[in-house]
Write a protein that holds these residues in place. Structure first.
Motif, short mmCIF file in Angstrom:
data_model
loop_
_atom_site.label_atom_id
_atom_site.label_comp_id
_atom_site.label_asym_id
_atom_site.label_seq_id
_atom_site.Cartn_x
_atom_site.Cartn_y
_atom_site.Cartn_z
N MET A 187 -11.69 -7.72 -3.29
CA MET A 187 -11.45 -6.94 -2.07
C MET A 187 -10.05 -7.23 -1.54
SD MET A 187 -12.89 -4.66 -0.28
CE MET A 187 -11.84 -3.72 0.81
N ALA A 188 -9.62 -8.49 -1.59
CA ALA A 188 -8.27 -8.83 -1.15
C ALA A 188 -7.23 -8.17 -2.06
CB ALA A 188 -8.09 -10.34 -1.15
N ILE A 189 -7.51 -8.11 -3.36
CA ILE A 189 -6.58 -7.45 -4.28
C ILE A 189 -6.50 -5.95 -3.95
CG2 ILE A 189 -6.22 -6.81 -6.69
CD1 ILE A 189 -7.44 -9.51 -7.47
N ILE A 190 -7.65 -5.34 -3.65
CA ILE A 190 -7.65 -3.91 -3.31
C ILE A 190 -6.83 -3.66 -2.05
CG2 ILE A 190 -9.12 -2.03 -2.51
CD1 ILE A 190 -11.30 -3.11 -4.37
N LEU A 191 -7.02 -4.49 -1.02
CA LEU A 191 -6.24 -4.32 0.22
C LEU A 191 -4.75 -4.51 -0.04
CD1 LEU A 191 -8.41 -6.09 2.95
CD2 LEU A 191 -8.12 -3.64 2.55
N THR A 192 -4.42 -5.49 -0.86
CA THR A 192 -3.02 -5.72 -1.19
C THR A 192 -2.41 -4.53 -1.92
OG1 THR A 192 -3.45 -8.10 -1.37
CG2 THR A 192 -1.45 -7.28 -2.38
N ALA A 193 -3.16 -3.97 -2.86
CA ALA A 193 -2.67 -2.80 -3.59
C ALA A 193 -2.49 -1.61 -2.65
CB ALA A 193 -3.64 -2.45 -4.72
N LEU A 194 -3.44 -1.41 -1.75
CA LEU A 194 -3.32 -0.30 -0.79
C LEU A 194 -2.10 -0.48 0.11
CD1 LEU A 194 -7.05 0.20 0.27
CD2 LEU A 194 -5.68 1.65 -1.26
N PHE A 195 -1.84 -1.72 0.52
CA PHE A 195 -0.67 -1.99 1.34
C PHE A 195 0.61 -1.69 0.57
CE2 PHE A 195 2.27 -5.57 2.79
CZ PHE A 195 2.87 -4.78 3.75
N GLY A 196 0.67 -2.12 -0.69
CA GLY A 196 1.86 -1.84 -1.49
C GLY A 196 2.08 -0.35 -1.70
N VAL A 197 1.00 0.38 -1.98
CA VAL A 197 1.12 1.83 -2.16
C VAL A 197 1.56 2.50 -0.87
CG1 VAL A 197 -0.20 3.94 -2.62
CG2 VAL A 197 -0.52 1.93 -4.06
N ALA A 198 1.02 2.02 0.27
CA ALA A 198 1.40 2.60 1.56
C ALA A 198 2.88 2.37 1.84
CB ALA A 198 0.54 2.00 2.67
N MET A 199 3.37 1.18 1.57
CA MET A 199 4.79 0.89 1.79
C MET A 199 5.66 1.80 0.94
SD MET A 199 5.75 -1.77 3.87
CE MET A 199 7.05 -2.72 3.08
N PHE A 200 5.33 1.90 -0.34
CA PHE A 200 6.12 2.75 -1.23
C PHE A 200 6.05 4.21 -0.79
CE2 PHE A 200 6.79 5.38 -4.95
CZ PHE A 200 7.89 4.80 -5.55
N SER A 201 4.87 4.67 -0.39
CA SER A 201 4.69 6.07 -0.03
C SER A 201 5.47 6.42 1.24
CB SER A 201 3.20 6.38 0.17
OG SER A 201 2.47 6.15 -1.02
N VAL A 202 5.49 5.51 2.20
CA VAL A 202 6.22 5.77 3.44
C VAL A 202 7.70 5.97 3.16
CG1 VAL A 202 7.00 4.70 5.59
CG2 VAL A 202 4.59 4.67 4.99
#
Length: 278
Positions: free
Chosen positions: A245-260
């Motif tokens: 779950m922590a890995i999933i949240l980390t991946a979502l955060f990374g994708v969000a940063m890149f997408s922004v």
């Protein structure tokens, strides 16, 4: 009197934007579905039932963590801590990287002297520098930001320098003919020419800043724990549901940063060069 034939209504701007957003989002959605399919395939087809705890299925991970505040509340607090480190490190890396590149772009001798230092900083493994950073700066928030800056700095330097040097000789000759000052040449010629490269570096640095923040959290345990610290704790305890779950949240955060920053790139560069104004 003849009446004019009605002209077919053109798609609204909102509809065109929605279509463009969907067209841009489907590759990411397809990638996510592919990862989930591989996840379930490995869990049920590769791993034996007695070893399935090593890669629990996604629905079990979500079911055992999302509804448990004892797991999710510390995880969200840690993620927020990591977000702060990543954003601070990225902001510092952007300022330092652009400033460093501007200095190098002013003269060939400056580039020859300064660029090797940037290359050396990039090539030294961050894991070799992390113990020294901890010894010098302690093991708290400041040390994590330094690690983040070191990882995210080089893309800003390299891409900004390339962009500043991309203006053609004819454009430089025109500015010389009009007796432009060095500052005018920088602000009105070199920076506009460098914008695409700067935003490319910004996208890369945004993703690397997330990695730097997690690495700093992983090694520096003083103060509020970041998501990297929780990853280390979950790994030591073999708490696989919380770990994934922590890995999933980390991946979502990374994708969000890149997408922004990718969206900001399209908005700024598209408007600057007249693209996207259909």
């Amino acid at each position: 009197m003849s009446t004019a034939r009605p002209i077919a209504a053109r798609p609204t701007t909102a509809r065109r934007r929605l279509f463009s957003a969907g067209a841009a989002a489907w590759p990411l959605l397809a990638a996510v579905l592919g990862i989930v399919a591989v996840w379930y395939g490995v869990t049920y087809l590769v791993l034996a039932p007695e070893r399935r705890f090593l890669l629990p299925p996604l629905h079990e991970v979500l079911g055992n963590t999302l509804g448990n505040p004892n797991v999710m509340n510390p995880m969200f607090d840690a993620l927020w801590q990591t977000v702060g480190v990543a954003l601070c490190g990225l902001a510092i890396a952007v300022v330092l990287g652009i400033g460093y590149a501007v200095v190098m772009a002013q003269a060939g001798w400056a580039e020859k002297i300064l660029y090797p230092y940037a290359v050396i900083l990039q090539t030294i493994p961050i894991l070799a520098l992390t113990p020294l950073i901890g010894i010098w700066l302690g093991y708290g928030f400041s040390a994590r930001i330094v690690v983040c800056v070191i990882i995210a700095l080089f893309p800003m330097i390299a891409n900004t320098l390339f962009g500043l040097q991309s203006a053609g000789p004819a454009a430089h000759d025109l500015f010389t003919l009009n007796r432009a000052t060095r500052v005018q040449r920088l602000l009105k010629l070199q920076f506009p020419a460098a914008l695409p490269s700067i935003f490319t570096g910004l996208r890369n640095a945004a993703g690397l800043s997330v990695i730097g923040a997690i690495v700093g959290d992983f090694f520096f345990q003083q103060g509020s724990p970041g998501i990297g610290g929780l990853l280390r704790t979950y790994t030591l305890r073999l708490n696989m549901d919380a770990l994934f779950m922590a890995i999933i949240l980390t991946a979502l955060f990374g994708v969000a940063m890149f997408s922004v920053f990718a969206a900001l790139d399209r908005a700024v560069i598209g408007r600057w060069y007249g693209r996207g104004a259909a």
